[in-house]
Design a protein around this motif. Structure first.
Motif, PDB file in Angstrom:
ATOM      1  N   HIS A 249      25.999  26.196 -14.343  1.00  0.00           N
ATOM      2  CA  HIS A 249      24.601  25.327 -14.247  1.00  0.00           C
ATOM      3  C   HIS A 249      25.953  24.495 -12.828  1.00  0.00           C
ATOM      4  O   HIS A 249      25.240  23.236 -12.613  1.00  0.00           O
ATOM      5  CB  HIS A 249      23.767  24.824 -14.450  1.00  0.00           C
ATOM      6  CG  HIS A 249      23.486  25.314 -15.545  1.00  0.00           C
ATOM      7  ND1 HIS A 249      22.560  26.210 -14.919  1.00  0.00           N
ATOM      8  CD2 HIS A 249      23.832  25.780 -16.818  1.00  0.00           C
ATOM      9  CE1 HIS A 249      21.578  26.720 -16.070  1.00  0.00           C
ATOM     10  NE2 HIS A 249      22.079  26.548 -17.167  1.00  0.00           N
TER      11      HIS A 249
ATOM     12  N   LEU B  73      27.757  27.168  -6.056  1.00  0.00           N
ATOM     13  CA  LEU B  73      27.668  27.603  -7.667  1.00  0.00           C
ATOM     14  C   LEU B  73      28.467  28.656  -7.248  1.00  0.00           C
ATOM     15  O   LEU B  73      28.144  29.731  -7.133  1.00  0.00           O
ATOM     16  CB  LEU B  73      25.958  28.004  -8.608  1.00  0.00           C
ATOM     17  CG  LEU B  73      24.979  26.811  -8.333  1.00  0.00           C
ATOM     18  CD1 LEU B  73      23.489  27.198  -8.995  1.00  0.00           C
ATOM     19  CD2 LEU B  73      25.868  25.490  -9.500  1.00  0.00           C
TER      20      LEU B  73
ATOM     21  N   THR C 141      27.824  23.242  -9.977  1.00  0.00           N
ATOM     22  CA  THR C 141      29.008  23.616  -8.670  1.00  0.00           C
ATOM     23  C   THR C 141      30.522  23.462  -8.758  1.00  0.00           C
ATOM     24  O   THR C 141      31.277  22.715  -9.418  1.00  0.00           O
ATOM     25  CB  THR C 141      28.302  22.310  -7.393  1.00  0.00           C
ATOM     26  OG1 THR C 141      29.000  21.012  -7.629  1.00  0.00           O
ATOM     27  CG2 THR C 141      26.889  22.441  -7.712  1.00  0.00           C
TER      28      THR C 141
ATOM     29  N   ARG D 183      18.890  21.457 -14.334  1.00  0.00           N
ATOM     30  CA  ARG D 183      19.154  23.274 -13.184  1.00  0.00           C
ATOM     31  C   ARG D 183      18.009  24.191 -14.486  1.00  0.00           C
ATOM     32  O   ARG D 183      18.323  25.179 -13.827  1.00  0.00           O
ATOM     33  CB  ARG D 183      20.088  23.222 -12.899  1.00  0.00           C
ATOM     34  CG  ARG D 183      20.814  21.989 -11.769  1.00  0.00           C
ATOM     35  CD  ARG D 183      22.488  21.935 -11.562  1.00  0.00           C
ATOM     36  NE  ARG D 183      22.366  21.470 -11.636  1.00  0.00           N
ATOM     37  CZ  ARG D 183      23.764  20.652 -10.484  1.00  0.00           C
ATOM     38  NH1 ARG D 183      24.603  21.488 -10.958  1.00  0.00           N
ATOM     39  NH2 ARG D 183      23.361  19.622  -9.737  1.00  0.00           N
TER      40      ARG D 183
ATOM     41  N   LEU E  45      19.444  23.082  -5.335  1.00  0.00           N
ATOM     42  CA  LEU E  45      19.887  22.523  -6.709  1.00  0.00           C
ATOM     43  C   LEU E  45      20.134  21.266  -6.478  1.00  0.00           C
ATOM     44  O   LEU E  45      20.192  20.354  -5.821  1.00  0.00           O
ATOM     45  CB  LEU E  45      21.644  23.152  -5.876  1.00  0.00           C
ATOM     46  CG  LEU E  45      22.602  23.227  -6.956  1.00  0.00           C
ATOM     47  CD1 LEU E  45      22.178  23.999  -8.559  1.00  0.00           C
ATOM     48  CD2 LEU E  45      24.105  23.947  -6.601  1.00  0.00           C
TER      49      LEU E  45
ATOM     50  N   LYS F 206      22.765  17.537  -6.018  1.00  0.00           N
ATOM     51  CA  LYS F 206      24.371  17.884  -6.242  1.00  0.00           C
ATOM     52  C   LYS F 206      25.156  17.481  -6.043  1.00  0.00           C
ATOM     53  O   LYS F 206      26.247  17.269  -6.675  1.00  0.00           O
ATOM     54  CB  LYS F 206      23.617  18.711  -4.422  1.00  0.00           C
ATOM     55  CG  LYS F 206      24.775  19.689  -4.692  1.00  0.00           C
ATOM     56  CD  LYS F 206      24.158  20.525  -3.908  1.00  0.00           C
ATOM     57  CE  LYS F 206      24.041  20.984  -2.396  1.00  0.00           C
ATOM     58  NZ  LYS F 206      23.678  21.864  -1.543  1.00  0.00           N
TER      59      LYS F 206
END
Lengths: 349, 226
Positions: free
Chosen positions: B75, B114, B77, A258, A236, A239
């Motif tokens: 997309h 996510l 978190t 992403r 990811l 992040k």
């Protein structure tokens, strides 16, 4: 039931391809590329000096290729809803799985044989041994997938498996055959135990929609209908990093980072424009610059507009002005460096 | 806080709900109950202003909303979801509050994951954290207990009670009538897009003529219509 499911799967893909392929695509793209591809391959194959590699370079080449030719997962044609009559119709499920297993490997071997035959005019290699070795690796690969879900996390194990099996090519064919039977029996045991039902259903879902995913990623409008993702990404990006102090800018940058399909179209456009700057005359370069800036502007606008459509914004209130200002800033950030590079190229070339 | 929906629906000539009228007072919880297709979600959508065809007047302040199905950004978190909301208020202390809520609902260990890959219950917890992060005068909760584990359910009940004591109003839409009976002060029973009955539990009991539970009242009133 297996044949019905197989038919349904092919019918789905056929309808999908039919919906995006009209006679113009067929006439100007598919038919010409097939004919050109066939003659190109024939000419190259005829004039190519067949490579006869020493055993070690050949094994190393096969080792590298094995990662691309391996069968990543198994398709067993079982659905989530099968759990409704899982106990009552255990025998049917068992049969479907067996048929699915056999069909999956049959299809894989057909593709493999075609690829190996296509490669045979270019390089000399032990055909059957390579075919058997790739099958063994695939079976072991699926076994590792069953156990660890993501083989990427167990890459040392996978490297060892690939290396060991490829170097086993020195074994006689009967040795490889016995090994293949043994690994197949082990995999069948795992498959028929039903203990990995969730993974198997996920694989089926991914395989069922694989063509849809491939085709729809080319169209911004159709991406909306893409089937939902089933597994999180391995990495990811950014992040914990904030890419902009403005929340919408941050959202757009992270989304582009992403969702690579968003980045792809502007990059393609820039790459093509730079390429054209090298080959075209002066007046055409000006046209390219104008069209590429318009194209880039449209691409960025459509990406931001698509992000805006996310249902998440029913929950989070974002003022119209906030979107407008963000769009302006993002375009400025993208256009300034690209514009400078393009202008420099324009004057230098 | 006044709600008057003359008529509302998804297509021009087909009204899904009509003549829905109620008012909300600070520190009260209104339970919006009814069978499937009675018009509960349409009423909520009308209040949020996201229904295509609407006639009426809605006077409500800023609200916290828990939707029936989690609305998450693919997309982002969990940390980024919270940051997005906190950035709107430009208040750094909100992170302390967010951490408290995350711990309360036991999702503090998943901040950098996510949420679209979370289980249904975990996604519901994310929605609750986002809704309760900002102190609001009104909370609209559409099936907030769905998918929650017993511990989270209890934490939610405590949280609702705390905010209620602080003067917040709630519109709670649920099929869990036992739960609604415990926490709601007033009820609005919807049937086929209309208000069938409204009032406190005592008033509803008076209406059916028996001192019975909310579930039995619902059953009794629905039975009268069939």
């Amino acid at each position: 039931m297996f044949t019905k499911r197989l038919y349904r799967s092919y019918q789905f893909n056929f309808k999908l391809i039919k919906s995006v392929t009209d006679w113009t695509v067929l006439l100007y793209l598919i038919v010409p590329s097939t004919i050109i591809g066939f003659f190109l391959y024939r000419d190259i194959a005829r004039n190519f000096q067949v490579l006869e590699l020493q055993p070690i370079p050949l094994l190393l080449l096969l080792f590298v290729l094995s990662f691309f030719l391996v069968k990543p997962s198994l398709r067993l044609y079982i659905y989530d809803a099968d759990l409704l009559f899982f106990k009552q119709q255990g025998r049917k499920i068992h049969q479907i799985k067996l048929w699915g297993y056999s069909y999956s490997f049959l299809l894989y071997n057909c593709v493999l044989v075609i690829l190996l035959l296509l490669a045979s005019p270019f390089i000399v290699f032990p055909f059957w041994e390579v075919l058997f070795a790739l099958n063994i690796i695939s079976v072991l690969h699926i076994c590792i997938q069953y156990r660890y879900q993501n083989w990427f996390t167990k890459w040392p194990l996978l490297l060892i498996v690939h290396a060991l099996i490829i170097f086993m090519l020195i074994l006689p064919l009967w040795g490889l055959s016995i090994l293949l039977v043994v690994v197949h029996l082990r995999l069948l045991n795992i498959v028929l135990s039903n203990r990995y039902w969730t993974i198997e259903v996920r694989w089926e879902y991914e395989a069922f929609y694989s063509w849809m995913k491939r085709i729809y990623q080319f169209s911004l409008e159709m991406r909306y209908y893409m089937p939902s993702k089933t597994k999180p990404p391995l990495i990811l990006l950014a992040k914990r990093k904030v890419l902009s102090t403005h929340r919408i800018d941050n959202l757009v940058y992270k989304t582009m980072l992403r969702k690579l399909s968003y980045l792809k179209s502007p990059i393609q456009l820039i790459a093509i424009s730079i390429g054209l700057l090298f080959v075209l005359p002066l007046w055409a370069k000006v046209v390219v610059l104008i069209f590429s800036s318009i194209g880039l502007n449209v691409a960025l606008s459509s990406i931001v507009n698509e992000i805006r459509q996310a249902p998440f914004f029913q929950l989070m209130s974002v003022h119209e002005n906030e979107w407008f200002q963000a769009k302006k800033r993002i375009k400025y950030r993208f256009f300034t460096p690209i514009g400078v590079v393009m202008m420099l190229l324009f004057f230098i070339i | 806080m006044e709600v008057y929906i003359k008529k509302a629906g998804y297509t021009p000539n087909q009204k899904s709900i009509e003549q829905i009228e109620f008012s909300m007072h600070p520190g009260t919880i209104i339970g919006l109950i009814g069978g499937n297709g009675a018009g509960k979600s349409t009423t909520i959508q009308s209040m949020l202003g996201v229904i295509p065809y609407f006639e009426g007047t809605i006077t409500i302040p800023s609200y916290g909303y828990v939707p029936e199905r989690p609305l998450l950004y693919e997309h982002f978190t969990l940390r980024e979801h919270l940051q997005f909301l906190i950035d709107e208020y430009n208040d750094k202390t909100l992170w302390d509050k967010a951490n408290q809520l995350l711990t309360l609902f036991q999702i503090d260990q998943r901040l950098d994951d996510l949420p679209i890959y979370f289980s249904k219950g975990m996604q519901q917890k994310v929605m609750l954290v986002l809704a309760f992060l900002i102190d609001r005068p009104l909370y609209i909760l559409d099936e907030p207990f769905m998918g929650l584990d017993p511990r989270a359910m209890r934490e939610l009940l405590v949280l609702i009670d705390e905010r209620k004591q602080q003067g917040a109003s709630f519109l709670l839409c649920t099929h869990q009538l036992e739960m609604a009976e415990i926490i709601c002060d007033h009820y609005i029973l919807l049937h086929e897009g209309n208000i069938q009955a409204k009032g406190t539990l005592a008033e509803l009991q008076q209406m059916v003529g028996q001192p019975i539970s909310l579930l039995d009242i619902f059953y009794e009133l629905q039975g009268r219509l069939q």
